[in-house]
Design a protein around this motif. Structure first.
Motif, PDB file in Angstrom:
ATOM      1  N   LYS A  14      -8.924  -2.384  -3.899  1.00 49.96           N
ATOM      2  CA  LYS A  14     -10.256  -2.006  -3.392  1.00 49.96           C
ATOM      3  C   LYS A  14     -10.199  -0.705  -2.588  1.00 49.96           C
ATOM      4  O   LYS A  14     -11.107   0.133  -2.684  1.00 49.96           O
ATOM      5  N   LYS A  15      -9.143  -0.533  -1.831  1.00 49.06           N
ATOM      6  CA  LYS A  15      -9.014   0.673  -1.003  1.00 49.06           C
ATOM      7  C   LYS A  15      -9.007   1.932  -1.854  1.00 49.06           C
ATOM      8  O   LYS A  15      -9.602   2.952  -1.487  1.00 49.06           O
ATOM      9  N   GLU A  31      -6.569  -5.958  -1.702  1.00 52.80           N
ATOM     10  CA  GLU A  31      -6.971  -4.987  -0.674  1.00 52.80           C
ATOM     11  C   GLU A  31      -6.591  -3.569  -1.110  1.00 52.80           C
ATOM     12  O   GLU A  31      -7.368  -2.622  -0.937  1.00 52.80           O
ATOM     13  N   THR A  32      -5.382  -3.412  -1.666  1.00 60.03           N
ATOM     14  CA  THR A  32      -4.948  -2.097  -2.160  1.00 60.03           C
ATOM     15  C   THR A  32      -5.831  -1.635  -3.310  1.00 60.03           C
ATOM     16  O   THR A  32      -6.250  -0.464  -3.363  1.00 60.03           O
ATOM     17  N   ASP A  78       0.837  -1.200   0.000  1.00 56.88           N
ATOM     18  CA  ASP A  78       0.000   0.000   0.000  1.00 56.88           C
ATOM     19  C   ASP A  78       0.877   1.258   0.000  1.00 56.88           C
ATOM     20  O   ASP A  78       0.694   2.173   0.801  1.00 56.88           O
ATOM     21  N   ARG A 119      -3.664 -11.336  -1.884  1.00 62.01           N
ATOM     22  CA  ARG A 119      -4.759 -10.757  -1.093  1.00 62.01           C
ATOM     23  C   ARG A 119      -4.455  -9.311  -0.719  1.00 62.01           C
ATOM     24  O   ARG A 119      -5.353  -8.456  -0.720  1.00 62.01           O
ATOM     25  N   LYS A 120      -3.188  -9.026  -0.430  1.00 67.46           N
ATOM     26  CA  LYS A 120      -2.818  -7.657  -0.080  1.00 67.46           C
ATOM     27  C   LYS A 120      -2.951  -6.726  -1.293  1.00 67.46           C
ATOM     28  O   LYS A 120      -3.358  -5.569  -1.142  1.00 67.46           O
TER      29      LYS A 120
END
Length: 406
Positions: free
Chosen positions: A100-101, A97-98, A49, A93-94
């Motif tokens: 989507k964020k 997540e980035t 991120d 997965r990370k």
């Protein structure tokens, strides 16, 4: 509107930022993307991120132009190897997540073979796990070893630098009337495209490199010494171009005696030292003056002598990668298809990235002369269009202007 993420990976080139600019130009022309983020240090930036807002950093045409002609990876790079997601899905997965964020729907990864492996794995993960993201690769590598593209951005400029350097060295080594050998080591682990570019030093009538050894052909020490002796009998100054990855018939690198044995994250052995090994061989076997030169990073950072053709094509490939992503393509790489040599014509296409990743395009054996120490006219016809044109660099305080994104 959704957002886009772009990142750069692998060894830097003169043209990699031009591809980034091509993406940015395409975004502004499309009107379909809200924000463009850049991941710091390649895919690691997406995992950690660690993003920057390119809308804020590249606001006007001047900044865009300066970035186009700035060498190396403005977003930073990495040598991160993604494991198969079935064995370790945490990095994947990370990344999701980035995405989507930051409301990222599109991801363009600019890089070489290992980077296309990341594009392949990430796009497969997204597709099989029902994640609605579009992942595209944009090619980059001075080695020119990417499959399914006629050539890669960065190669043409590096070839122009090598041809110019060899032509200048030819002038230098011929000022003395004493036997001397100069051996120039050029990048290329398994593909000798860059070393072949040494032959371009002859296009204006010079002799260029007297001997050219590519890594595709088995290297024979005795034959090499015989070749050098023959050239020394013809002229006092002999210029040799050799791929860093030349190896003998057993697969042992000539540079092994100079190597530390260390490897990178992808298991590639550090192989610099071929020219130094050959320098010692010439001194031992012939006894004449000999020096070795390793062009090293200069081959991929010489923006002052970039090929305009290379820069323009790099911009177009960035635009093509974006267009493909917006059209819903994923798991593809933008590529160049050559239509003709004379006149030089190409078109920009997309190809399946799984047929690029972990494949290596080497010099065809028929483009190497039968004696093993030069290249053919077919190779020259392939190379010549790629070094054409000079860029209009802007200078400040006597040196080219550059931009730094972070």
């Amino acid at each position: 509107m959704s957002n886009l993420l772009v990142a750069q990976s692998g060894g830097p080139t003169v043209a990699i930022n031009a591809t980034l600019v091509g993406v940015l130009q395409g975004v502004r022309a499309s009107g379909k993307i809200d924000k463009v983020y850049g991941a710091k240090n390649g895919i690691e930036g997406a995992i950690k991120d660690n993003l920057i807002d390119l809308n804020e950093l590249i606001r006007d045409t001047k900044a865009m132009d300066t970035l186009t002609y700035t060498p190396s990876s403005a977003l930073g790079s990495c040598r991160y190897k993604m494991k198969d997601w079935r064995k370790d899905d945490e990095p994947y997965r990370k990344i999701i997540e980035t995405f989507k964020k930051y409301d990222i729907k599109y991801f363009i990864y600019i890089g070489g073979n290992d980077s296309m492996d990341t594009v392949d794995k990430l796009s497969e993960y997204c597709s099989l796990n029902n994640h609605d993201f579009f992942i595209m690769g944009a090619p980059k590598t001075v080695d020119n070893d990417l499959n399914l593209t006629d050539h890669s951005p960065g190669f043409g400029s590096a070839a122009k630098y090598i041809a110019t350097t060899i032509a200048e060295l030819e002038r230098d080594i011929n000022v003395y009337d004493i036997p001397a050998v100069t051996i120039v080591e050029i990048m290329g682990r398994n593909a000798g495209w860059l070393t072949a570019a040494a032959a371009l030093a002859r296009v204006n009538g010079g002799t260029g490199a007297d001997l050219i050894y590519l890594c595709e052909k088995d290297f024979d020490n005795e034959r090499f010494i015989a070749d050098v002796k023959k050239k020394l009998a013809e002229k006092p100054g002999v210029l040799v171009a050799v791929s860093e990855g030349v190896k003998d018939s057993t697969g042992a690198y000539v540079s092994d005696q100079m190597s530390s044995g260390a490897v990178d994250n992808f298991g590639h052995k550090y192989i610099a030292g071929a020219a130094r090994a050959l320098e010692q061989m010439v001194r031992n076997e012939i006894g004449c003056k000999c020096r070795s030169i390793e062009l090293n990073l200069m081959q991929r950072a010489a923006a002052h002598i970039a090929s305009e053709t290379d820069i323009i094509e790099s911009l177009m490939l960035g635009q093509k990668a974006l267009t493909c992503a917006l059209d819903g393509q994923t798991g593809k790489m933008a590529a160049i298809k050559r239509l003709s040599d004379k006149p030089y014509l190409v078109e920009f296409i997309s190809v399946p990235v799984n047929e690029v990743a972990n494949h290596e395009k080497v010099v065809p054996m028929e483009w190497i002369t039968p004696d093993g120490h030069d290249v053919t006219e077919e190779m020259m016809d392939y190379l010549k269009p790629l070094i054409q044109g000079e860029t209009n660099l802007k200078y400040e305080n006597g040196i080219p202007s550059q931009i730094k994104l972070y």
